[in-house]
Design an enzyme around this catalytic site. Structure first.
Site, mmCIF file in Angstrom:
data_model
loop_
_atom_site.group_PDB
_atom_site.id
_atom_site.type_symbol
_atom_site.label_atom_id
_atom_site.label_comp_id
_atom_site.label_asym_id
_atom_site.label_seq_id
_atom_site.Cartn_x
_atom_site.Cartn_y
_atom_site.Cartn_z
ATOM 1 C CG ASN A 147 -15.127 32.062 -14.900
ATOM 2 O OD1 ASN A 147 -15.312 31.517 -13.806
ATOM 3 N ND2 ASN A 147 -15.843 33.072 -15.306
ATOM 4 C CB SER A 222 -23.801 27.315 -16.785
ATOM 5 O OG SER A 222 -24.183 26.055 -16.273
ATOM 6 N N GLY A 226 -27.389 26.102 -12.604
ATOM 7 C CA GLY A 226 -28.038 26.847 -11.518
ATOM 8 C C GLY A 226 -29.478 26.393 -11.295
ATOM 9 C CD GLU A 243 -23.520 36.051 -7.525
ATOM 10 O OE1 GLU A 243 -23.724 36.606 -8.623
ATOM 11 O OE2 GLU A 243 -23.685 36.626 -6.441
ATOM 12 C CB CYS A 277 -20.076 35.816 -15.049
ATOM 13 S SG CYS A 277 -19.289 36.763 -13.730
HETATM 14 P P1 NAD Z 1 -21.073 24.883 -14.749
HETATM 15 O O1 NAD Z 1 -22.451 25.271 -14.343
HETATM 16 O O2 NAD Z 1 -20.879 23.853 -15.781
HETATM 17 O O3 NAD Z 1 -20.254 24.349 -13.468
HETATM 18 C C1 NAD Z 1 -20.104 25.124 -12.300
HETATM 19 C C2 NAD Z 1 -19.860 24.208 -11.113
HETATM 20 O O4 NAD Z 1 -21.044 23.430 -10.895
HETATM 21 C C3 NAD Z 1 -18.730 23.200 -11.294
HETATM 22 O O5 NAD Z 1 -18.032 23.098 -10.061
HETATM 23 C C4 NAD Z 1 -19.463 21.908 -11.612
HETATM 24 O O6 NAD Z 1 -18.748 20.749 -11.251
HETATM 25 C C5 NAD Z 1 -20.695 22.054 -10.727
HETATM 26 N N1 NAD Z 1 -21.850 21.241 -11.146
HETATM 27 C C6 NAD Z 1 -22.132 20.722 -12.363
HETATM 28 N N2 NAD Z 1 -23.311 20.074 -12.336
HETATM 29 C C7 NAD Z 1 -23.798 20.201 -11.081
HETATM 30 C C8 NAD Z 1 -24.999 19.789 -10.441
HETATM 31 N N3 NAD Z 1 -25.932 19.097 -11.088
HETATM 32 N N4 NAD Z 1 -25.183 20.135 -9.160
HETATM 33 C C9 NAD Z 1 -24.264 20.862 -8.485
HETATM 34 N N5 NAD Z 1 -23.100 21.285 -9.039
HETATM 35 C C10 NAD Z 1 -22.873 20.961 -10.316
HETATM 36 O O7 NAD Z 1 -20.353 26.249 -15.113
HETATM 37 P P2 NAD Z 1 -18.914 26.449 -15.761
HETATM 38 O O8 NAD Z 1 -18.986 26.032 -17.189
HETATM 39 O O9 NAD Z 1 -17.892 25.851 -14.848
HETATM 40 O O10 NAD Z 1 -18.754 28.035 -15.646
HETATM 41 C C11 NAD Z 1 -19.108 28.919 -16.654
HETATM 42 C C12 NAD Z 1 -20.409 29.614 -16.321
HETATM 43 O O11 NAD Z 1 -20.330 30.226 -15.033
HETATM 44 C C13 NAD Z 1 -20.741 30.736 -17.283
HETATM 45 O O12 NAD Z 1 -22.104 30.692 -17.617
HETATM 46 C C14 NAD Z 1 -20.444 31.990 -16.478
HETATM 47 O O13 NAD Z 1 -21.141 33.134 -16.906
HETATM 48 C C15 NAD Z 1 -20.826 31.557 -15.107
HETATM 49 N N6 NAD Z 1 -20.195 32.406 -14.100
HETATM 50 C C16 NAD Z 1 -20.977 33.254 -13.356
HETATM 51 C C17 NAD Z 1 -20.388 34.107 -12.430
HETATM 52 C C18 NAD Z 1 -21.209 35.060 -11.602
HETATM 53 O O14 NAD Z 1 -20.701 35.541 -10.591
HETATM 54 N N7 NAD Z 1 -22.438 35.369 -11.968
HETATM 55 C C19 NAD Z 1 -19.003 34.091 -12.269
HETATM 56 C C20 NAD Z 1 -18.250 33.222 -13.038
HETATM 57 C C21 NAD Z 1 -18.853 32.379 -13.955
#
Ligand code: NAD
Length: 472
Positions: A147, A222, A226, A243, A277
């Site tokens: 995002n 997500s 996480g 995060e 987020c």
């Molecule tokens: P996601 O969890 O699908 O992916 C995030 C990252 O993790 C990507 O780079 C992905 O390739 C990697 N990933 C996927 N599986 C993994 C694994 N098993 N081990 C390690 N890394 C892995 O999230 P998304 O769909 O890209 O982002 C959207 C989410 O992020 C929403 O829930 C949003 O709220 C959250 N977000 C949080 C913050 C914050 O600061 N709290 C900021 C921005 C987005």
């Protein structure tokens, strides 16, 4: 040969891979570029290079590291037009907002390096001096979502590197390109190995979290991922910050000025097509202001210009990917099944290619709807009615999320009192969305673990150590 010229940065040099994956423009749903898919051996080399670079980098003073990071920031500023256009194409946000993301990243890189962790004297009683000193941790594995690929990476780069660590940075496979271009800037401005950028799929992220050569994981994404990251990092007891997602409530008090706050609430909910987020994801309004607020937000949604981010007059782009588009459409379909609910505007996709959803306002929303309970992460805003403020606070807190929240009022003291009752990492009065270099950011409950940004964020990239010496 590198497809389209996008390359990893490993040990200060460009590297391509044997395999590539498509990057899709969400405004057309068509692939427009390819990114290299890092192998495990390439990750190993990136980690080894970061380890090699670590002793010399940690030996530098905070001021020396700051100078290098500022050089990197200036390199980013110099390429804002080019990287902004790539960011819009891969992410979907309007070009002005892409450039704003990069400009703010430049600012944060500098501002976050204006603080310094100093030794703390715990006690000097004449017999002993006891001090708390801080050391960097080693190699940081930074993993970002789709995002806000640039600003979220820059928060990690700023404090991760400034604290004396070196880094391997992996962007989301949906939005790898702008981050790979930042790697090119690192080649020209930072010592080789201090910042490596590698693109690949989710496997690459998993390899990083279990990698014995990585000491600290900084993850943004997500809640579901996480949890996997935390489990995987436990094998080597890596330091971890998470995060994660949010379901931010905005509580409107009965003394609020609807005309004034409606545009701010709208901005907080619909910026980046709601894919933030810390977006406003639920609005709680008192009966007395309910209908004027619904009408105000509906009018704003109807006037909002949705389109390709490269068109100059676009205010909101598409959803970033097909999976997210399908998820949000599913939430809208579920909403329509609830009898008493009013969709006052939107509730449908746009009749054009790409992942576009019309800005949607949902009135008379109910607590047990998916739209209210889950993180919608899209341009759909539910407005819930409350009778008294205690009821609103209880319902706002009745969630496993706890990222941010806001209270809207003309009585600041009253707003502050209510803000303290909300279970969230950041609560604003008369504001929603944004980060500042000195404000620690993170979530309560399942919205995260630990804090980034501010002094707490800088310390999270360091290990505290007690030194006790006799004085006599
Ligand atoms: P996601 O969890 O699908 O992916 C995030 C990252 O993790 C990507 O780079 C992905 O390739 C990697 N990933 C996927 N599986 C993994 C694994 N098993 N081990 C390690 N890394 C892995 O999230 P998304 O769909 O890209 O982002 C959207 C989410 O992020 C929403 O829930 C949003 O709220 C959250 N977000 C949080 C913050 C914050 O600061 N709290 C900021 C921005 C987005």
């Amino acid at each position: 040969m590198a497809a389209n010229g996008f390359t990893h940065t490993i040990d200060g040099k460009a590297e391509t891979s044997d395999r590539f994956f498509d990057v899709i423009n969400p405004a057309t749903a068509e692939p427009f570029a390819k990114a290299p898919d890092a192998s495990r051996a390439q990750l190993d080399r990136a980690v080894a290079s970061a380890r090699n670079a670590y002793p010399a980098w940690r030996a530098k003073s905070f001021a020396e590291r700051r100078d290098a990071i500022v050089k990197f920031a200036h390199g980013l500023a110099a390429r804002v037009d080019e990287i902004g256009a790539v960011l819009t194409k891969e992410q979907g946000k309007p070009l002005g907002q892409a450039k704003w993301e990069i400009g703010t990243s430049v600012h944060e890189l500098e501002a976050m390096c204006n603080m310094e962790v100093k030794p703390e004297l715990i006690r000097n009683d004449g017999k002993h001096k006891i001090e708390l000193v801080y050391h960097p941790l080693g190699v940081v594995g930074a993993i970002t979502p789709w995002n806000f690929p640039i600003i979220l990476a820059c928060h990690k780069i700023a404090h991760g590197l400034y604290a004396g660590n070196t880094m391997v940075l992996k962007p989301s496979p949906y939005t790898p390109l702008a981050t790979l271009l930042m790697g090119e800037i690192a080649r020209d401005t930072l010592p080789p190995g201090v910042l490596n950028t590698v693109s690949g799929g989710n496997d690459l992220g998993h390899w990083m979290t279990e990698h014995p050569g990585i000491d600290r994981i900084s993850f943004t994404g997500s809640v579901a991922t996480g949890k996997k990251v935390m489990a995987s990092a436990s094998g080597t007891l890596k330091r971890v910050t998470l995060e994660l997602g949010g379901n931010d409530p905005a509580i409107v008090l009965d003394d609020a000025n609807v005309e004034q706050i409606a545009p701010q609430l709208f901005f907080g909910a619909f910026l980046n097509a709601g894919q933030i987020c810390m977006a406003v994801k639920r609005v709680y309004a008192p009966e007395s202001l309910y209908e004027p607020l619904v009408a105000g937000l509906t009018k704003l949604a109807q006037a909002h210009r949705v389109g390709d981010g490269m068109d100059a007059d676009t205010e909101m782009g598409p959803l970033q990917n097909k999976m997210q588009f399908d998820k949000v459409m599913g939430v809208i379909e579920d909403t329509k099944k609830h009898k008493g609910v009013r969709i006052t505007t939107g509730g449908h996709q746009l009749n054009r290619p790409g992942y576009f959803i019309a800005p949607t306002i949902v009135a008379d929303a109910e607590d047990d709807m998916r739209l209210v309970k889950e993180e919608q992460f899209g341009p759909v805003l539910p407005i819930l009615k409350y009778r008294d403020v205690e009821d609103a606070v209880r319902r706002a807190n009745d969630t496993r999320f706890g990222l941010c929240a806001s209270v809207w009022t003309t009585n600041i003291a009253r707003g502050e009192k209510i803000a303290r009752q909300i279970e969230a990492g950041t609560v604003w009065v008369n504001h929603h969305v944004g980060s500042e270099a000195d404000m620690p950011f993170g979530g309560f409950k399942e919205s995260g673990l630990g804090r980034e940004i501010g002094m707490l964020g800088l310390e999270s990239y360091m290990e505290p150590q007690v030194i006790k010496v006799p004085l006599a």
